[in-house]
Design an enzyme around this catalytic site. Structure first.
Site, short mmCIF file in Angstrom:
data_model
loop_
_atom_site.label_atom_id
_atom_site.label_comp_id
_atom_site.label_asym_id
_atom_site.label_seq_id
_atom_site.Cartn_x
_atom_site.Cartn_y
_atom_site.Cartn_z
CG HIS A 154 -1.76 -1.14 1.41
ND1 HIS A 154 -2.07 -1.66 2.64
CD2 HIS A 154 -2.39 -1.92 0.51
CE1 HIS A 154 -2.87 -2.71 2.50
NE2 HIS A 154 -3.07 -2.90 1.21
CE LYS A 192 1.62 3.52 5.53
NZ LYS A 192 1.13 2.29 4.89
CG ASP A 235 -4.16 -5.91 0.11
OD1 ASP A 235 -4.30 -4.74 -0.32
OD2 ASP A 235 -3.91 -6.17 1.29
#
Length: 182
Positions: free
Chosen positions: A62, A72, A168
């Site tokens: 992602h 992140k 996904d």
């Protein structure tokens, strides 16, 4: 905190100091002052947490497009994952390269992934909880992905038959992915 740069520019492993005794342990999982002294300066604005009840759950790969791209800081609260980041910055010398690391409740390691990377992980044990900080809010219109088993990437996942979401399973290959990172 010990910061170890990875081969993909801007990505690092962060290892907090863990103070343990017969009662358990204590650690600072995040300290902005210490990270800034190490040259890591992000304004994290949202925390996310996921639970995967089965081993072999694969989430990813992602990313969010600019201007909503996310940095992140990823860690595991319980269980263990094989965490993967892929450089999707077209002009980067490491474009299309990936790094995989094991993050677990026992090693306390954290993975810092700057924006311009795709991210995914595979759970190694049942009841794994993953926690991560991001520096941009989730934006469905900027949400994108790359197929987890793209042969051009050659990611060495710890399973050949993962448990995947419908989303996904349908991501494009890297060569067909929408990217706007320089």
């Amino acid at each position: 905190m010990k910061v170890t740069p990875l081969k993909l520019q801007g990505a690092s492993i962060i290892e907090p100091i863990v103070l343990g005794d017969s009662r358990g342990y204590f650690m600072e999982s995040y300290n902005d002052d210490i990270l800034q002294q190490q040259g890591i300066n992000y304004d994290f604005i949202q925390d996310n947490q996921s639970l995967s009840t089965e081993p072999g759950v694969l989430r990813g790969l992602h990313y969010q497009l600019n201007p909503k791209a996310q940095t992140k800081l990823i860690r595991v609260l319980s269980g263990a994952i094989y965490d993967v980041i892929v450089d999707v910055r077209r002009n980067s010398p490491t474009f299309g390269q990936w790094v995989g690391v094991i993050l677990s409740e026992y090693n306390h390691r954290q993975l810092l992934m700057p924006n311009g990377f795709a991210h995914g992980f595979c759970t190694l044990v049942p009841n794994t909880q993953v926690f991560y900080k991001v520096d941009e809010y989730y934006s469905p219109e900027h949400d994108r992905g790359i197929l987890w088993n793209d042969p051009a990437l050659g990611i060495d996942w710890p399973t050949s038959n993962p448990i995947l979401s419908d989303k996904d399973q349908r991501h494009p290959l890297l060569q067909d992915a929408e990217l706007n990172f320089e």
